[in-house]
Design an enzyme around this catalytic site. Structure first.
Site: not given
Length: 261
Positions: A70-71, A75-77, A92, A192
């Site tokens: 979904i996104g 540094f990852g999915l 994640k 961030d």
């Protein structure tokens, strides 16, 4: 005027909530003892009602099928999955080849594992093997603020764009979350803050996410403060002027600037 409004919101700090210790599936010891025992091939839940393991997570995502993505982050999915008890979660999965991904794993797990606030995304647990580092979060139904702000009516004509009342509610929620972080005995700088790191639930309440760059302001031995250099999203334009002038340490003011931008 709008930026001043945001600063006022952040200035109205609520009394910090008492930080609670996460709960492990294998131990009831203190937070420090829990994190000091984390090794490869280990998993734990910060929610005592959940049982988390690599086997269960693979089954829930059909071995991390792309159909469940979904996104993605730096540094990852991110995968959406339903656990065997019916709870829907976001997983994640960090890139095993990214060194900074490993740093993000520790920073995010330790920071979120010890924070509890309605405007900060809740981490439910983690799972780590020799080749995988997984963080499990509550699933936030309406996705990121970034998606809604860039919503094109011709692409999704059946979806209503955000009203001004909803936008103010979202800004207030982010400000409340930052106020909580900044008002802790040992303040935390998120570093961030941007629209893609603000998730919206079914009532469009804001939840600050992605704490991989979060750092405590004072010197500390915690994992979350192990890296003091200020970073942020590459190419992100809303950095305060002092960073452009050479400042390299995280500040609470930088979070407020990012919120106002």
């Amino acid at each position: 005027m709008f930026f001043a409004f945001l600063v006022i919101l952040c200035g109205k700090r609520k009394k910090p909530q008492k930080v609670q210790n996460p709960v492990s599936t294998t131990t009831t010891t203190t937070t420090t003892e829990l994190f000091s025992t984390i090794t490869a091939n280990n998993s734990a839940s910060f929610d005592p009602t959940l049982q988390i393991s690599m086997t269960k997570l693979r089954r829930a995502t059909k071995n991390f099928s792309s159909d469940f993505i979904i996104g993605g982050g730096r540094f990852g999915l991110i995968y959406k999955a339903q656990l065997s008890n019916g709870v829907t979660v976001a997983i994640k999965r960090l890139d095993p080849d990214a060194f900074k991904g490993s740093q993000e794993f520790w920073a995010e797990m330790v920071t979120l594992g010890m924070l509890h606030h309605p405007n900060i995304v809740k981490i439910l647990g983690y799972c780590m093997t020799d080749s995988n580092k997984l963080l499990i979060y509550e699933f936030i139904q309406n996705g990121s603020l970034d998606q809604w702000l860039h919503l094109q009516e011709e692409e999704k004509p059946d979806v209503t764009t955000l009203s001004w009342g909803t936008r103010i509610q979202i800004v207030r929620g982010v400000a409340n979350g930052l106020s909580f972080l900044h008002g802790l005995d040992k303040p935390i700088a998120h570093q961030d803050i941007k629209s893609s790191n603000v998730l919206l639930d079914s009532n469009f309440q804001a939840h600050i996410s992605d704490f991989g760059l979060a750092r405590r302001i004072d010197a500390s031995t915690s994992y979350a403060s192990s890296q003091s250099q200020s970073t942020g999203t590459m190419g992100y334009s809303y950095k305060p002027p002092e960073y452009k002038d050479g400042l390299t340490v995280p500040t609470l003011e930088a979070d407020v600037y990012s919120l106002g931008s």
